[in-house]
Write a protein that holds these residues in place. Structure first.
Motif, mmCIF file in Angstrom:
data_model
loop_
_atom_site.group_PDB
_atom_site.id
_atom_site.type_symbol
_atom_site.label_atom_id
_atom_site.label_comp_id
_atom_site.label_asym_id
_atom_site.label_seq_id
_atom_site.Cartn_x
_atom_site.Cartn_y
_atom_site.Cartn_z
ATOM 1 N N VAL A 26 0.883 -1.171 0.000
ATOM 2 C CA VAL A 26 0.000 0.000 0.000
ATOM 3 C C VAL A 26 0.915 1.214 0.000
ATOM 4 N N ALA A 27 0.777 2.049 -1.024
ATOM 5 C CA ALA A 27 1.666 3.209 -1.191
ATOM 6 C C ALA A 27 3.127 2.782 -1.154
ATOM 7 N N CYS A 167 -7.639 -4.921 4.728
ATOM 8 C CA CYS A 167 -7.709 -5.055 3.273
ATOM 9 C C CYS A 167 -7.978 -6.510 2.897
ATOM 10 N N GLU A 174 -6.941 -0.393 -2.872
ATOM 11 C CA GLU A 174 -6.986 0.910 -3.540
ATOM 12 C C GLU A 174 -7.492 1.994 -2.589
ATOM 13 N N GLU A 177 -4.783 2.913 -0.194
ATOM 14 C CA GLU A 177 -3.785 3.751 -0.866
ATOM 15 C C GLU A 177 -4.223 5.213 -0.866
#
Length: 256
Positions: A26-27, A167, A174, A177
């Motif tokens: 994530v990111a 998640c 998404e 993020e």
């Protein structure tokens, strides 16, 4: 408070294609590494799940494999030595150290559990007095964390942000993020004295995507920086981002 951390990071990840879900980024950072950073103050980090290159931790497996959260907790708690234990899921990318500190501070003699925006207990986001939890676990024959921990009457803690957000699907990844980007945007705006309401994040992201694709990846942050300079100086036209995106799309033709 001296504490160890137990992270449950097994599971089949069926809803994300059967991959190692806590290892998904994530990111740009694997979720399990983000969780580990949130408990960086722990004396010992215990991960219940397959061994991974990172984070550095004591890795154990539950018996039977795939038996659910209660056997996983039993395997993890056996490695805990500190008087307090923080129990977490391995897919909490929005969890921060401040959230963990708040749970520990709120825990009385028994423990504390986070609640989501609807007031539901999140049993894989809590802090517990180790002897109390161990005694309850030794006597428990059920399969649910709610059945194990509910009778302990922990303090229910509403934490800021969405640290309880886990998640389970690609859509969740998404959304996480976007949450990370929103947190970072707010932090940068506060540091620079910028009103977040004046920042069109989606417009900037679209611009940098066009520049990275049409020109070069290093050109994307440089373009965003130059646009910020021009806007600060009052020299940027109102449609500056759109014009720069168009330049990026036409870059190969212009260059030729």
């Amino acid at each position: 408070m001296l504490f160890d951390a137990v992270v449950l990071a097994g599971g089949a990840g069926r809803r994300v294609g059967g991959v190692d879900k806590p290892a998904l980024p994530v990111a740009g950072r694997p979720m399990i590494e983000r969780v580990a950073e949130a408990v960086a103050g722990s004396r010992r980090l215990v991960v219940v799940g397959p061994r991974r290159p990172r984070p550095a931790a004591r890795y154990v497996l539950e018996e039977p494999r795939g038996g659910g959260p209660v056997p996983a907790l039993r395997a993890g708690l056996a490695e805990v030595e500190a008087p307090w234990v923080v129990l977490l899921a391995g897919d909490l990318p929005l969890l921060r150290p401040a959230h963990v500190r708040a749970l520990l501070a709120a825990a009385p003699r028994t423990g504390a559990v986070a609640v989501d925006e609807a007031g539901r207990e999140q049993w894989l986001l809590g802090a517990w007095h180790t002897p109390v939890l161990a005694e309850a676990l030794a006597a428990y024959t059920g399969r649910s964390l709610r059945g194990l921990m509910g009778p302990l009457r922990p303090v229910r803690v509403a934490l800021p942000g969405r640290p309880w957000f886990d998640c389970d699907t690609v859509d969740d990844l998404e959304e996480a993020e976007m949450n990370v980007l929103a947190e970072w945007t707010a932090l940068v705006c506060e540091e620079l004295g910028v009103d977040p309401a004046t920042v069109d994040r989606d417009l900037i992201l679209d611009l940098t995507k066009e520049v990275a694709h049409g020109v070069a990846r290093p050109a994307a942050p440089l373009t965003a920086y130059l646009l910020g300079l021009a806007q600060g100086a009052g020299t940027a036209p109102g449609d500056a981002a759109a014009r720069l995106a168009a330049l990026a799309r036409d870059w190969p033709r212009e260059e030729s």
